[in-house]
Design a protein around this motif. Structure first.
Motif, short mmCIF file in Angstrom:
data_model
loop_
_atom_site.label_atom_id
_atom_site.label_comp_id
_atom_site.label_asym_id
_atom_site.label_seq_id
_atom_site.Cartn_x
_atom_site.Cartn_y
_atom_site.Cartn_z
N TRP A 166 110.24 28.10 18.22
CA TRP A 166 111.14 27.92 17.07
C TRP A 166 111.53 29.25 16.47
N ARG A 167 110.66 30.24 16.53
CA ARG A 167 110.98 31.55 15.96
C ARG A 167 112.05 32.27 16.78
N HIS A 168 112.03 32.04 18.11
CA HIS A 168 113.06 32.63 18.97
C HIS A 168 113.34 31.66 20.11
N PRO A 169 114.28 30.73 19.90
CA PRO A 169 114.51 29.65 20.86
C PRO A 169 114.86 30.11 22.27
N VAL A 170 115.62 31.20 22.42
CA VAL A 170 116.04 31.64 23.76
C VAL A 170 114.83 32.09 24.58
N ILE A 171 114.01 32.97 24.00
CA ILE A 171 112.83 33.46 24.72
C ILE A 171 111.84 32.32 24.93
N GLY A 172 111.67 31.46 23.93
CA GLY A 172 110.76 30.34 24.06
C GLY A 172 111.19 29.39 25.17
N ALA A 173 112.49 29.09 25.24
CA ALA A 173 112.99 28.19 26.28
C ALA A 173 112.83 28.81 27.67
N ALA A 174 113.09 30.11 27.77
CA ALA A 174 112.94 30.79 29.06
C ALA A 174 111.48 30.73 29.53
N PHE A 175 110.55 30.99 28.60
CA PHE A 175 109.13 30.95 28.97
C PHE A 175 108.72 29.53 29.37
N ALA A 176 109.26 28.54 28.68
CA ALA A 176 108.96 27.16 29.03
C ALA A 176 109.43 26.83 30.45
N VAL A 177 110.61 27.33 30.82
CA VAL A 177 111.12 27.11 32.17
C VAL A 177 110.18 27.71 33.21
N PHE A 178 109.72 28.94 32.95
CA PHE A 178 108.82 29.59 33.91
C PHE A 178 107.49 28.83 34.03
N LEU A 179 106.97 28.37 32.90
CA LEU A 179 105.69 27.65 32.94
C LEU A 179 105.83 26.30 33.63
N PHE A 180 106.92 25.59 33.35
CA PHE A 180 107.15 24.31 34.04
C PHE A 180 107.33 24.55 35.55
N GLY A 181 107.99 25.65 35.91
CA GLY A 181 108.16 25.97 37.32
C GLY A 181 106.84 26.26 37.99
N LEU A 182 105.95 26.99 37.32
CA LEU A 182 104.65 27.31 37.89
C LEU A 182 103.79 26.06 38.04
N ILE A 183 103.96 25.09 37.12
CA ILE A 183 103.26 23.81 37.27
C ILE A 183 103.80 23.05 38.48
N GLY A 184 105.15 23.10 38.64
CA GLY A 184 105.79 22.34 39.70
C GLY A 184 106.46 21.09 39.19
N VAL A 185 107.02 21.18 37.97
CA VAL A 185 107.69 20.03 37.35
C VAL A 185 109.16 20.02 37.78
N PRO A 186 109.69 18.86 38.22
CA PRO A 186 111.13 18.82 38.53
C PRO A 186 111.94 18.93 37.24
#
Length: 521
Positions: free
Chosen positions: A398-418
């Motif tokens: 919430w403090r920085h949505p762009v960086i937060g969203a990017a990090f979320a994408v990387f973490l979901f990718g490392l998990i293997g979420v479609p």
């Protein structure tokens, strides 16, 4: 000894053999152009840095390195289709090596951008830094091309020696110095074990070629001796990919090293090590069938790699659950991902083209993008907050949505979420593993994926469900920083939705085994 060497050099037969080999060695230089270019680039960076004023060193050497890597990439691409052995069969140039070389170059080019974002290097001369990086890349090129144990050893040492210095490059940081020392100690131990194992093979057969591994097994004969030699020889490769039981150095080194170097090692070193492991296993498999638990020959290499895969992914994921430092968490995560990729290595098979090998190539590409992106966010948050603790990521989403969203994408990718590329990569790994008869390994990998949700989702929970403490410093990121994070996040989604072009490229991946047993052996 000197007299004996001089006498051997004067032997007409030795001279005649050398003269006969000179044309072949000279001819090999044309296929060695990318490696020659890397050697020249490393020297050029040092020379340019010598004449630059301090204020220009970081920018100019960084740009020169990036342009040089692009030029080397063009050379690698230019030689597509020219599959052959080089230097009397010690090195192979084939589609498998080229694909991994391009991944290594891409990961190194991204590291140039991450280094530019890293505040700790501001005001530093960077010529030595980039020269060491390029020298290490040269070693990685040799690792993915090696078809001989002697070349394998030289390549691993070339990568390791440069990496030792890079890990401790920030000399004023005690953690970096400690990490570098630990890296050296573990590296020396792995090197010694590997040489001892290789000496078993050479003493019995007089050859060091990968292609002669089946004959080495036959001549060694004794099952215990073969198993001991194989495990000792594996030490060097296992050390580079941080596979169990050679993983101990990884968390401390990743935490203490400058974050761009941590990101670079977590990607390129693993790509090179796993590429080398594919070649060794593929050459050795004729000594033992690829069937699960096959008992043919004196040692089942595929069963050995499968067992190490299971141990590596399990230990990596379980250890990551307890981490509070994001770099240590990603270090254990990288150990786990090495275990996943080793599933494909275990299925490298006896043929030049195999789904397991193609799965390895695809997963290494998407893993490189996801992991570099995750470390890019770690660098940005550390620059803004001065911390690498997971607790300091509170409210980041919430403090920085762009960086937060990017990090979320990387973490979901490392998990293997479609629909991320990580999901497609795991499908590529799981399917041939099941079809190859290692159902138990695929099930264990699925369980480990579920375990990994615990620590990846823990970071997401801190980012989106926990509130930042009162008085926490504002996180400000410049446009170049946000552009880098977004540029790495976009391919994670795009390759998850439109993966056909990469799949078609990976389908052409094949290896060329060139070495043969010397005459009279």
């Amino acid at each position: 000894m000197l007299a004996a060497l001089l006498q051997a050099a004067a032997d007409p037969k030795v001279v005649a053999d050398f003269e006969r080999q000179v044309p072949e060695i000279t001819k090999s230089l044309s296929g060695y152009a990318p490696e020659v270019a890397l050697s020249g680039l490393a020297c050029l960076i040092l020379l340019v840095d010598l004449v630059l004023p301090l204020r220009l060193s970081r920018a100019v050497t960084g740009v020169l390195t990036l342009l040089g890597l692009v030029a080397v990439g063009v050379l690698v691409w230019k030689f597509v289709g020219a599959e052959r052995g080089l230097f009397l069969g010690m090195v192979a140039t084939d589609n498998f090596a080229r694909f991994l070389k391009l991944v290594i170059l891409g990961g190194t080019a991204a590291t140039v951008l991450l280094t530019a974002l890293h505040d700790d290097f501001r005001g530093w001369r960077m010529g030595e830094y980039w020269s060491l990086v390029v020298a290490s890349v040269l070693g990685m090129f040799l690792m993915v091309s090696a078809t001989d144990f002697l070349m394998m050893y030289i390549a691993i040492e070339a990568v390791s020696i440069a990496s030792f210095v890079l890990v401790g490059y920030t000399r004023s940081d005690r953690r970096a110095s400690e990490a570098s020392l630990k890296y050296v100690v573990y590296g020396a131990m792995a090197s010694g074990l590997m040489l001892y194992g290789l000496s078993f093979f050479y003493a019995m057969t007089g050859t060091t070629a990968f292609a002669d591994l089946p004959l080495m097994m036959e001549r060694l004969g004794d099952r215990t001796a073969v198993a001991a030699a194989a495990l000792l020889a594996f030490a060097g490769i296992g050390y580079k990919i941080a596979a169990v039981p050679m993983h101990f150095w990884c968390p401390d080194v990743y935490e203490g090293a400058p974050t761009p170097i941590t990101a670079w090692l977590s990607v390129t070193s693993k790509v090179a090590g796993l590429g080398l492991l594919v070649r060794v296993v593929q050459a050795a498999v004729p000594a033992a069938p690829a069937a699960p638990g096959g008992s043919g020959g004196v040692l089942s290499w595929t069963a050995l790699v499968a067992a190490l895969s299971a141990a590596t992914m399990t230990l990596g994921n379980l250890s990551a659950l307890a981490q509070t430092n994001v770099k240590r968490m990603l270090a254990y995560s990288s150990i786990a991902h090495a275990g996943y990729v080793m599933m494909g290595v275990a299925l490298a098979g006896t043929t030049q083209v195999h789904p397991g090998m193609q799965a390895v190539a695809f997963y290494l590409l998407v893993y490189a993008i996801m992991n570099l992106g995750a470390f890019a966010v770690v660098i940005l948050v550390r620059n803004a907050s001065g911390s690498e603790e997971i607790a300091d990521y509170k409210g980041l989403g919430w403090r920085h949505p762009v960086i937060g969203a990017a990090f979320a994408v990387f973490l979901f990718g490392l998990i293997g979420v479609p629909p991320t590329a990580g999901f497609v990569g795991k499908v590529y790994l799981f399917l041939p593993t099941i079809e190859g008869g290692y159902v138990w390994l695929a099930v264990l990998a699925a369980v480990n994926t579920a375990i990994s949700v615990g620590y990846y989702a823990g970071v997401l929970k801190v980012m989106y469900l926990d509130q930042a403490p009162e008085g926490a410093p504002a996180l400000r990121f410049g446009k170049p920083a946000m552009a880098t994070a977004v540029a790495l996040a976009v391919p994670v989604i795009v390759l998850g939705l439109f993966f056909t072009p990469i799949s078609e490229a990976v389908a052409k991946v094949r290896t060329l085994q060139t070495a043969t047993l010397p005459e009279g052996r």
